[in-house]
Design an enzyme around this catalytic site. Structure first.
Site, PDB file in Angstrom:
ATOM      1  N   HIS A 150       8.566  -9.841  11.159  1.00 46.33           N
ATOM      2  CA  HIS A 150       7.885  -9.871  12.465  1.00 46.33           C
ATOM      3  C   HIS A 150       7.280  -8.508  12.801  1.00 46.33           C
ATOM      4  O   HIS A 150       7.172  -8.133  13.971  1.00 46.33           O
ATOM      5  CB  HIS A 150       8.852 -10.292  13.583  1.00 46.33           C
ATOM      6  CG  HIS A 150       9.706 -11.457  13.225  1.00 46.33           C
ATOM      7  ND1 HIS A 150       9.328 -12.769  13.446  1.00 46.33           N
ATOM      8  CD2 HIS A 150      10.914 -11.518  12.601  1.00 46.33           C
ATOM      9  CE1 HIS A 150      10.271 -13.580  12.998  1.00 46.33           C
ATOM     10  NE2 HIS A 150      11.243 -12.854  12.476  1.00 46.33           N
ATOM     11  N   SER A 271     -16.327   9.630   7.279  1.00 49.42           N
ATOM     12  CA  SER A 271     -17.079   9.066   8.393  1.00 49.42           C
ATOM     13  C   SER A 271     -18.306   9.940   8.625  1.00 49.42           C
ATOM     14  O   SER A 271     -18.222  11.172   8.565  1.00 49.42           O
ATOM     15  CB  SER A 271     -16.195   9.061   9.642  1.00 49.42           C
ATOM     16  OG  SER A 271     -17.003   9.020  10.804  1.00 49.42           O
TER      17      SER A 271
END
Ligand code: ARG
Length: 434
Positions: A150, A271
């Protein structure tokens, strides 16, 4: 050059030609030629055409195989381009190649031959992927990271054990490709347009010449079915999905929040705007392309749904889907193998909570029912939490005071790092045998 036309008075319009022409099948050229060489050989051997004619056809086809061929605008598909070029090379006898055959069985054969080779190259790429995972796992047996359920920290494991989970998935992917290739290596040749031919062709011989299994029993099935292609695309998709799950983890792990992984320069992208960025583009593209491949499975199933037997032109669309799925899986395997070999793993310093189960199991060793020891440790955690503390901060005195069945030397709680040497040996044996 058109392969048909006798019954038409006028030629096909440009719009019709442009819309119906498929250039993607050019990729099948080699397989088309191999199929035609086998077919021409069989025609000669069976006495359907003269031996000398068969020799001329085969030698012309072999020339195209070695020289390649320049496609023309008027070529409707790869099959007609080959026949046109063959005519240029050997003259009128080229018109005998299509004896006892149709493009319907021909294209089904070509695609099957492509996928037999395709599966071999996927198996090579999967082997490389499995080797990368084993090697990287082996050198990271000691780096502890949490397992997650989870997306909450659950237990501890090692980076090595985590990566080997993916190696086992890849083993099943490889076995799936192999089984798929074994199943699809049957020969549709001789099915003709749909129900065979009146000529005494030898279907077993062409199958044998092509190294395929026996000819397909039912000719309608042979030209009308594409389950073999859908199965192959599923094999690609399942492989992509496995890779995509690891890609997702690498993306998460390389974030500053997780900090489990640092990407090497060779496998990072920058980037254009943000000077500090080191982006995990390979992993993101694997994850992105996995979605395309899932779509490819759906496309190929939808293509078959509602198609009356036997061949319908819709089936021409199968090739682009198959090629894309094949290329995406193959390219992703190679890129992810490269990526995994170029990342640095750091131990993930698991949360103290991952010690709860080993502590509860101390009592189980002493005969306490697990349900009860679960309760005891849960209550301890509750108390500690109310004091702003965690389970690794409990003192031996507090522990034994909480429950007398604990012993002082239960601390520090030890959770063993999994020994993965057995798995590595089993995977290496699998690699040798495969
Ligand atoms: N280009 C066609 C395909 O890929 C080849 C078979 C054409 N058959 C036909 N009857 N028009 O399916």
């Amino acid at each position: 050059m058109s392969m048909w036309g006798g019954r038409f008075e006028e030629g096909m319009s440009e719009i019709t030609r442009d819309y119906t022409t498929d250039e993607s099948d050019r990729r099948l050229l080699e397989f088309d030629l191999r199929g035609s060489i086998a077919h021409a050989t069989m025609l000669g051997e069976s006495g359907i055409i003269a031996g000398e004619e068969a020799d001329q056809l085969v030698s012309g086809l072999e020339t195209i195989l070695s020289e390649g061929l320049e496609f023309h605008d008027g070529d409707e598909d790869v099959h007609s381009a080959v026949e046109r070029r063959l005519g240029e090379l050997v003259g009128e006898v080229a018109g005998k190649l299509h004896t006892g055959r149709s493009r319907n069985d021909q294209v089904a054969l070509d695609l099957r031959l492509f996928l037999v080779e395709g599966a071999k190259s996927q198996l090579l790429a999967l082997s490389e992927w499995i080797d990368s995972l084993i090697d990287v796992a082996e050198s990271h047996q000691g780096e502890i990271i949490p397992t997650y359920t989870h997306l909450q920290q659950a237990q501890i494991t090692s980076v090595g054990n985590h990566l080997l989970a993916y190696a086992w998935m890849a083993v099943r992917d490889a076995e799936r490709f192999k089984a798929c290739a074994d199943r699809l290596a049957a020969s549709p040749l001789g099915a003709g347009a749909s129900a065979g031919t009146t000529l005494p062709i030898d279907r077993a011989r062409t199958a044998e010449l092509l190294g395929l299994g026996p000819p397909m029993e039912n000719t309608l099935d042979a030209v009308g079915s594409r389950d073999f292609a859908a199965e192959y695309v599923f094999c690609c998709a399942q492989t992509m999905i496995h890779m995509s799950r690891l890609a997702e983890e690498l993306i998460l792990w390389s974030s500053s929040e997780f900090g489990i992984v640092a990407l090497g320069d060779q496998v990072s992208t920058g980037s254009s705007a943000l000077p500090h960025k080191r982006n995990p583009d390979i992993a993101e593209l694997v994850r992105g392309r996995a979605s395309t491949t899932v779509g490819d499975v759906a496309s190929l199933l939808a293509l078959q749904k509602g198609l009356p037997l036997t061949y319908n032109r819709d089936l021409q669309e199968d090739k682009q889907i198959v090629f894309r799925a094949h290329d995406d899986a193959h390219g992703s395997l190679r890129a992810l193998s490269h990526l995994i070999r170029n990342v640095e793993f750091k131990s993930g310093a698991p949360d103290a909570g991952t010690m709860a189960l080993p502590l509860a199991e101390k009592l189980v060793h002493r005969g306490v029912a697990f349900r009860e020891s679960h309760e005891v440790v849960g209550a301890l955690i509750l108390t500690l939490e109310s004091q702003g503390r965690s389970i690794d901060q409990v003192t031996p005195e507090e522990l034994t005071a909480h429950d007398a069945r604990f012993e002082e030397d239960d601390l520090p709680i030890d959770a063993p790092v999994p020994d993965i040497s057995g798995q590595i040996a089993a995977l290496r044996r699998w690699r040798e045998d495969f």
